[in-house]
Scaffold this motif. Structure first.
Motif, PDB file in Angstrom:
ATOM      1  N   ASP A  93      76.774  40.515  26.428  1.00  0.00           N
ATOM      2  CA  ASP A  93      76.736  40.977  25.046  1.00  0.00           C
ATOM      3  C   ASP A  93      75.406  41.687  24.805  1.00  0.00           C
ATOM      4  O   ASP A  93      74.357  41.220  25.280  1.00  0.00           O
ATOM      5  N   ASN A  94      75.427  42.757  24.046  1.00  0.00           N
ATOM      6  CA  ASN A  94      74.196  43.493  23.768  1.00  0.00           C
ATOM      7  C   ASN A  94      73.160  42.596  23.090  1.00  0.00           C
ATOM      8  O   ASN A  94      73.468  41.883  22.135  1.00  0.00           O
ATOM      9  N   GLY A  95      71.931  42.622  23.604  1.00  0.00           N
ATOM     10  CA  GLY A  95      70.849  41.842  23.005  1.00  0.00           C
ATOM     11  C   GLY A  95      70.978  40.351  23.204  1.00  0.00           C
ATOM     12  O   GLY A  95      70.368  39.569  22.471  1.00  0.00           O
ATOM     13  N   SER A  96      71.755  39.923  24.195  1.00  0.00           N
ATOM     14  CA  SER A  96      72.042  38.507  24.373  1.00  0.00           C
ATOM     15  C   SER A  96      72.307  38.208  25.842  1.00  0.00           C
ATOM     16  O   SER A  96      72.604  39.100  26.633  1.00  0.00           O
ATOM     17  N   ASP A  97      72.217  36.936  26.200  1.00  0.00           N
ATOM     18  CA  ASP A  97      72.566  36.512  27.552  1.00  0.00           C
ATOM     19  C   ASP A  97      74.011  36.038  27.657  1.00  0.00           C
ATOM     20  O   ASP A  97      74.473  35.675  28.736  1.00  0.00           O
ATOM     21  N   PHE A  98      74.747  36.031  26.536  1.00  0.00           N
ATOM     22  CA  PHE A  98      76.137  35.593  26.565  1.00  0.00           C
ATOM     23  C   PHE A  98      77.005  36.586  27.330  1.00  0.00           C
ATOM     24  O   PHE A  98      76.899  37.800  27.138  1.00  0.00           O
ATOM     25  N   TYR A  99      77.898  36.071  28.160  1.00  0.00           N
ATOM     26  CA  TYR A  99      78.992  36.883  28.689  1.00  0.00           C
ATOM     27  C   TYR A  99      80.089  35.977  29.212  1.00  0.00           C
ATOM     28  O   TYR A  99      79.835  34.905  29.742  1.00  0.00           O
ATOM     29  N   GLN A 100      81.301  36.393  28.999  1.00  0.00           N
ATOM     30  CA  GLN A 100      82.478  35.720  29.559  1.00  0.00           C
ATOM     31  C   GLN A 100      83.736  36.547  29.292  1.00  0.00           C
ATOM     32  O   GLN A 100      84.671  36.520  30.080  1.00  0.00           O
ATOM     33  N   ASP A 129      82.025  44.533  15.037  1.00  0.00           N
ATOM     34  CA  ASP A 129      81.190  45.204  16.052  1.00  0.00           C
ATOM     35  C   ASP A 129      81.345  44.536  17.416  1.00  0.00           C
ATOM     36  O   ASP A 129      81.520  45.212  18.439  1.00  0.00           O
ATOM     37  N   GLY A 130      81.259  43.222  17.449  1.00  0.00           N
ATOM     38  CA  GLY A 130      81.429  42.526  18.708  1.00  0.00           C
ATOM     39  C   GLY A 130      82.818  42.738  19.288  1.00  0.00           C
ATOM     40  O   GLY A 130      82.989  42.859  20.503  1.00  0.00           O
ATOM     41  N   ALA A 131      83.821  42.812  18.399  1.00  0.00           N
ATOM     42  CA  ALA A 131      85.189  43.030  18.856  1.00  0.00           C
ATOM     43  C   ALA A 131      85.319  44.383  19.546  1.00  0.00           C
ATOM     44  O   ALA A 131      85.872  44.487  20.644  1.00  0.00           O
ATOM     45  N   ARG A 132      84.813  45.429  18.918  1.00  0.00           N
ATOM     46  CA  ARG A 132      84.933  46.760  19.497  1.00  0.00           C
ATOM     47  C   ARG A 132      84.081  46.908  20.757  1.00  0.00           C
ATOM     48  O   ARG A 132      84.468  47.584  21.722  1.00  0.00           O
ATOM     49  N   ARG A 133      82.912  46.266  20.780  1.00  0.00           N
ATOM     50  CA  ARG A 133      81.999  46.400  21.923  1.00  0.00           C
ATOM     51  C   ARG A 133      82.439  45.574  23.138  1.00  0.00           C
ATOM     52  O   ARG A 133      81.882  45.732  24.223  1.00  0.00           O
ATOM     53  N   GLY A 134      83.409  44.671  22.968  1.00  0.00           N
ATOM     54  CA  GLY A 134      83.810  43.813  24.077  1.00  0.00           C
ATOM     55  C   GLY A 134      82.868  42.658  24.317  1.00  0.00           C
ATOM     56  O   GLY A 134      82.661  42.227  25.452  1.00  0.00           O
ATOM     57  N   HIS A 135      82.305  42.097  23.235  1.00  0.00           N
ATOM     58  CA  HIS A 135      81.412  40.949  23.335  1.00  0.00           C
ATOM     59  C   HIS A 135      82.208  39.651  23.372  1.00  0.00           C
ATOM     60  O   HIS A 135      83.331  39.564  22.858  1.00  0.00           O
ATOM     61  N   LEU A 136      81.599  38.636  23.920  1.00  0.00           N
ATOM     62  CA  LEU A 136      82.160  37.294  23.865  1.00  0.00           C
ATOM     63  C   LEU A 136      81.835  36.617  22.538  1.00  0.00           C
ATOM     64  O   LEU A 136      82.712  36.086  21.865  1.00  0.00           O
ATOM     65  N   ARG A 137      80.542  36.646  22.150  1.00  0.00           N
ATOM     66  CA  ARG A 137      80.078  35.692  21.146  1.00  0.00           C
ATOM     67  C   ARG A 137      79.203  36.298  20.036  1.00  0.00           C
ATOM     68  O   ARG A 137      78.963  35.640  19.028  1.00  0.00           O
ATOM     69  N   THR A 138      78.724  37.506  20.179  1.00  0.00           N
ATOM     70  CA  THR A 138      77.713  38.005  19.241  1.00  0.00           C
ATOM     71  C   THR A 138      78.102  39.324  18.592  1.00  0.00           C
ATOM     72  O   THR A 138      79.043  39.998  19.004  1.00  0.00           O
ATOM     73  N   ASN A 139      77.300  39.693  17.574  1.00  0.00           N
ATOM     74  CA  ASN A 139      77.518  40.969  16.894  1.00  0.00           C
ATOM     75  C   ASN A 139      76.739  42.077  17.606  1.00  0.00           C
ATOM     76  O   ASN A 139      76.269  41.902  18.737  1.00  0.00           O
ATOM     77  N   ALA A 140      76.550  43.213  16.943  1.00  0.00           N
ATOM     78  CA  ALA A 140      75.964  44.385  17.599  1.00  0.00           C
ATOM     79  C   ALA A 140      74.552  44.148  18.104  1.00  0.00           C
ATOM     80  O   ALA A 140      74.148  44.697  19.135  1.00  0.00           O
ATOM     81  N   CYS A 141      73.766  43.314  17.394  1.00  0.00           N
ATOM     82  CA  CYS A 141      72.367  43.116  17.783  1.00  0.00           C
ATOM     83  C   CYS A 141      72.150  41.844  18.593  1.00  0.00           C
ATOM     84  O   CYS A 141      71.015  41.494  18.915  1.00  0.00           O
ATOM     85  N   GLY A 142      73.242  41.129  18.904  1.00  0.00           N
ATOM     86  CA  GLY A 142      73.108  39.910  19.695  1.00  0.00           C
ATOM     87  C   GLY A 142      73.019  38.635  18.882  1.00  0.00           C
ATOM     88  O   GLY A 142      72.663  37.588  19.424  1.00  0.00           O
ATOM     89  N   ALA A 143      73.356  38.680  17.589  1.00  0.00           N
ATOM     90  CA  ALA A 143      73.340  37.474  16.754  1.00  0.00           C
ATOM     91  C   ALA A 143      74.649  36.713  16.889  1.00  0.00           C
ATOM     92  O   ALA A 143      75.734  37.295  16.767  1.00  0.00           O
ATOM     93  N   ASN A 144      74.546  35.411  17.136  1.00  0.00           N
ATOM     94  CA  ASN A 144      75.703  34.520  17.135  1.00  0.00           C
ATOM     95  C   ASN A 144      75.977  34.162  15.675  1.00  0.00           C
ATOM     96  O   ASN A 144      75.263  33.356  15.078  1.00  0.00           O
ATOM     97  N   LEU A 145      76.997  34.758  15.088  1.00  0.00           N
ATOM     98  CA  LEU A 145      77.209  34.618  13.647  1.00  0.00           C
ATOM     99  C   LEU A 145      77.400  33.173  13.222  1.00  0.00           C
ATOM    100  O   LEU A 145      77.016  32.805  12.109  1.00  0.00           O
TER     101      LEU A 145
END
Length: 379
Positions: free
Chosen positions: A30-37, A209-225
């Motif tokens: 995920d952008n700005g984050s260590d999350f991925y899955q 934003d996270g949905a479109r970017r293909g993130h697991l857990r965060t928004n555009a800047c890496g915040a876990n909402l």
């Protein structure tokens, strides 16, 4: 052969795919984050060829136990998703499949693209019960949609239902389809009864934003909402800030936050028992809701879930805890599996979009069972 993921919700990095028996892949963080899955990609040019796809960095994912006894989702038409043989050795996640057609998609769970989100909002607004609002914009400039269903009035409860704070938990928006379809069904007696007793505020996708970017857990800047509810800011978590502001305007008698759990192969509810002001009245409401849902839908169970927080030890940055404490109301987190449901397995599809939709519809029965006791006078 060709691997691609440059589309809505896509996520994969192809290391090489010259040999179908050794396709090497990695999941992007995920952008700005260590999350991925979360992964979602297309394989082209491999019809009738046995392909072995290896996700090399799976062992370092956010929830490596989520790969245990997990089977990846696949689809040719992006409508029907089925499971394919998948193995995890502690480091590498290996998918083995022989595509029947020229093009096939693979994903962590059946994706829910922003185009379908737009269709969901457009369809819901056609009901005379519904008003569609844009609360504001995300960091990427996308709309944050809010559906108001029914009308406020004296004695009517205020029910909030939100989903997909974690964008990779796509089952949450599939759940929303079932929930909204039933809630807006004028021929459904339960739906008419709850709309007569309550006004609903529904956010089907908290994290566009996270949905479109293909993130697991965060928004555009890496915040876990779902760790932003105590002190959200416009710069970091406008999605939570805007929803919180609207909640403070409307008040809240009931809140359901819909999620998916990577590890546990069960549908369950986590409550805010560890919040400072939690009391016996709301504990009875919580148990009543869970018991009612278990009775109407065998896919839901109450035996296995998260460990209950000790009194006063709840993490107040979570939505359910913040809402329960702020409004002294019944607030809950519903979790669904990425894997198959262990108590009601379906090996071909596992936990699926359709089963998520059916659970969403069933949640109205559970709400009907407790709605007259929400926020009683003097509580």
């Amino acid at each position: 052969m060709h691997i691609s993921s440059a589309f809505d919700g896509g996520n994969i990095h192809c290391l090489h795919c010259t040999d179908p028996s050794d396709i090497q892949l990695e999941i992007n963080r995920d952008n700005g984050s260590d999350f991925y899955q979360w992964f979602y990609f297309r394989l082209s040019g491999a019809q009738n060829t046995t392909c072995v796809m290896k996700i090399a960095n799976a062992g370092g994912a956010a929830y490596p136990k989520g790969w245990e006894n997990y089977q990846a989702a696949a689809s040719y038409d992006r409508e029907h998703w089925f499971r394919v043989p998948t193995r995890f050795d502690g480091e590498t996640l290996t998918l083995r499949h022989t595509p029947t057609f020229d093009s096939v998609y693979y994903a962590y769970f059946a994706p829910y693209p922003m185009s379908r989100h737009g269709d969901l909002i457009a369809d819901a607004q056609m009901s005379p019960l519904t008003q569609d609002y844009v609360l504001g914009e995300t960091l990427d400039g996308q709309d944050i949609d809010l559906l108001k269903i029914g009308t406020a009035g004296p004695g009517k409860k205020v029910c909030w239902v939100i989903a997909r704070q974690h964008p990779g938990e796509t089952m949450a928006e599939w759940w929303m389809e079932g929930f909204l379809s039933r809630l807006l069904d004028a021929d459904d007696a339960i739906a008419r009864a709850v709309v007569d007793r309550a006004v609903f505020y529904v956010v089907p996708n908290m994290n566009p934003d996270g949905a479109r970017r293909g993130h697991l857990r965060t928004n555009a800047c890496g915040a876990n909402l779902n760790r932003e509810w105590q002190d959200p800011t416009a710069e970091r978590s406008p999605e939570v800030l805007l929803v919180r502001q609207k909640m403070q305007e409307t008040g809240v008698d009931f809140c359901l936050d819909v999620h998916g759990d990577e590890t546990l192969p069960y549908n369950f509810i986590a409550g805010p028992e560890g919040t400072p002001a939690w009391d016996d009245r709301r504990d009875l409401l919580l148990q009543g809701y869970k018991d009612a849902l278990r009775r109407v839908n065998p896919d839901f169970q109450t035996r296995i879930g998260y460990e209950r927080d000790a009194p006063g030890k709840a993490n107040m940055t979570l939505c359910t805890n913040w809402v329960a404490e702020t409004f002294r109301c019944l607030a809950m987190t519903l979790e669904m599996p990425f894997k198959d449901s262990a108590i009601t397995p379906n090996p071909e599809e596992g936990w699926s979009p359709e089963r998520s939709r059916k659970l969403g519809a069933s949640c109205l029965d559970a709400l009907y069972a407790v709605i007259n006791r929400l926020h009683d006078e003097g509580a």
